[in-house]
Scaffold this active site. Structure first.
Site, PDB file in Angstrom:
ATOM      1  N   LYS A   1     -62.603  44.430  62.602  1.00  0.00           N
ATOM      2  CA  LYS A   1     -63.241  45.746  62.280  1.00  0.00           C
ATOM      3  C   LYS A   1     -64.390  45.459  61.115  1.00  0.00           C
ATOM      4  CE  LYS A   1     -59.019  48.427  62.732  1.00  0.00           C
ATOM      5  NZ  LYS A   1     -58.270  49.418  62.236  1.00  0.00           N
TER       6      LYS A   1
ATOM      7  N   TYR B   1     -60.377  56.237  69.609  1.00  0.00           N
ATOM      8  CA  TYR B   1     -59.327  56.358  68.971  1.00  0.00           C
ATOM      9  C   TYR B   1     -58.646  57.883  69.201  1.00  0.00           C
ATOM     10  CZ  TYR B   1     -58.867  52.283  65.779  1.00  0.00           C
ATOM     11  OH  TYR B   1     -58.975  51.080  65.406  1.00  0.00           O
TER      12      TYR B   1
ATOM     13  N   PHE C   1     -56.457  61.345  59.095  1.00  0.00           N
ATOM     14  CA  PHE C   1     -57.660  60.364  58.774  1.00  0.00           C
ATOM     15  C   PHE C   1     -58.475  60.020  59.869  1.00  0.00           C
ATOM     16  CE2 PHE C   1     -53.370  58.436  60.296  1.00  0.00           C
ATOM     17  CZ  PHE C   1     -53.958  57.784  61.500  1.00  0.00           C
TER      18      PHE C   1
ATOM     19  N   ARG D   1     -49.646  41.551  67.586  1.00  0.00           N
ATOM     20  CA  ARG D   1     -49.266  42.409  66.194  1.00  0.00           C
ATOM     21  C   ARG D   1     -48.613  41.497  65.301  1.00  0.00           C
ATOM     22  NH1 ARG D   1     -50.240  47.387  67.756  1.00  0.00           N
ATOM     23  NH2 ARG D   1     -48.396  48.400  66.377  1.00  0.00           N
TER      24      ARG D   1
ATOM     25  N   THR E   1     -49.790  47.427  59.724  1.00  0.00           N
ATOM     26  CA  THR E   1     -50.812  48.299  59.271  1.00  0.00           C
ATOM     27  C   THR E   1     -51.541  48.382  57.954  1.00  0.00           C
ATOM     28  OG1 THR E   1     -50.261  49.770  61.367  1.00  0.00           O
ATOM     29  CG2 THR E   1     -51.982  50.609  59.951  1.00  0.00           C
TER      30      THR E   1
ATOM     31  N   ARG F   1     -53.804  40.754  57.979  1.00  0.00           N
ATOM     32  CA  ARG F   1     -53.901  42.000  57.088  1.00  0.00           C
ATOM     33  C   ARG F   1     -53.410  41.536  55.636  1.00  0.00           C
ATOM     34  NH1 ARG F   1     -51.965  45.945  61.735  1.00  0.00           N
ATOM     35  NH2 ARG F   1     -54.002  46.869  62.468  1.00  0.00           N
TER      36      ARG F   1
ATOM     37  N   ASN G   1     -58.436  47.842  57.310  1.00  0.00           N
ATOM     38  CA  ASN G   1     -57.299  46.785  57.662  1.00  0.00           C
ATOM     39  C   ASN G   1     -57.805  45.526  58.471  1.00  0.00           C
ATOM     40  OD1 ASN G   1     -57.241  48.264  59.801  1.00  0.00           O
ATOM     41  ND2 ASN G   1     -55.041  48.525  59.760  1.00  0.00           N
TER      42      ASN G   1
ATOM     43  N   HIS H   1     -57.583  45.398  64.820  1.00  0.00           N
ATOM     44  CA  HIS H   1     -56.894  46.376  65.529  1.00  0.00           C
ATOM     45  C   HIS H   1     -56.214  45.548  66.696  1.00  0.00           C
ATOM     46  CE1 HIS H   1     -55.808  49.608  68.315  1.00  0.00           C
ATOM     47  NE2 HIS H   1     -56.164  48.966  69.338  1.00  0.00           N
TER      48      HIS H   1
ATOM     49  N   GLU I   1     -57.387  50.029  76.899  1.00  0.00           N
ATOM     50  CA  GLU I   1     -58.346  49.668  75.940  1.00  0.00           C
ATOM     51  C   GLU I   1     -59.111  48.624  76.076  1.00  0.00           C
ATOM     52  OE1 GLU I   1     -55.456  50.862  71.823  1.00  0.00           O
ATOM     53  OE2 GLU I   1     -56.050  48.840  72.252  1.00  0.00           O
TER      54      GLU I   1
END
Ligand code: CMP
Length: 140
Positions: free
Chosen positions: A11, A51, A59, A87, A93, A104, A114, A117, A128
């Site tokens: 990100k 998203y 948010f 993950r 998250t 993270r 964060n 993704h 995705e």
């Protein structure tokens, strides 16, 4: 164990701090292989489309604004149980809850900013991946 593919996004908070290589190293050390990768700048509308599942969340606007605030690196990661393995490497998250050593825990700045993704299930991974990549761009 099944060989899977998952969609990963590094990100804007991470690309801004020049952390791409350190994050990719964590994926590779965990046995995940980068089989597609590109650096792009999303528009807010494109981030909103990606998203869309979160569009009723409070948010959502902030998330789309942030994802369009700088370059992102989108990747397809491949490996055994790639979705859950990725993950695990990312961590929770919210970085306050992320296990030590995860991306993270080490790099994220907040629950919104964060750093990464990752897809959460096989169906979303397929959707995705197709959002960002054509078949020709994925080389296993
Ligand atoms: P990600 O895995 O990309 O999926 C949805 C994103 O929404 C999530 O990571 C967070 O970056 C973001 N998000 C989740 N909860 C919040 C929150 N309370 N405030 C801002 N952003 C959030």
């Amino acid at each position: 164990m099944a060989i899977e593919r998952t969609l990963s996004i590094i990100k804007p908070d991470a690309t801004r701090r020049n952390l791409t290589g350190r994050i990719v190293a964590k994926f590779e050390e965990a046995g995940l292989r980068v089989v597609a990768q590109k650096r792009i700048r999303l528009t807010k509308a494109q981030a909103g489309q990606f998203y869309e599942v979160h569009k009723e969340r409070p948010f959502y606007d902030e998330l789309c604004e942030f994802m369009a605030s700088g370059p992102v690196v989108v990747q397809v990661l491949e490996g055994e149980d790639a979705i859950s393995r990725n993950r695990e490497v990312m961590g929770a998250t919210n970085p306050a809850d992320a296990a030590p050593g995860t991306v993270r825990a080490e790099f994220a700045q907040s629950v919104g900013e964060n750093s990464v993704h990752g897809s959460d299930a096989p169906e979303t991974a397929a959707q995705e991946i197709a959002f960002f990549f054509s078949g020709l761009e994925i080389v296993g």
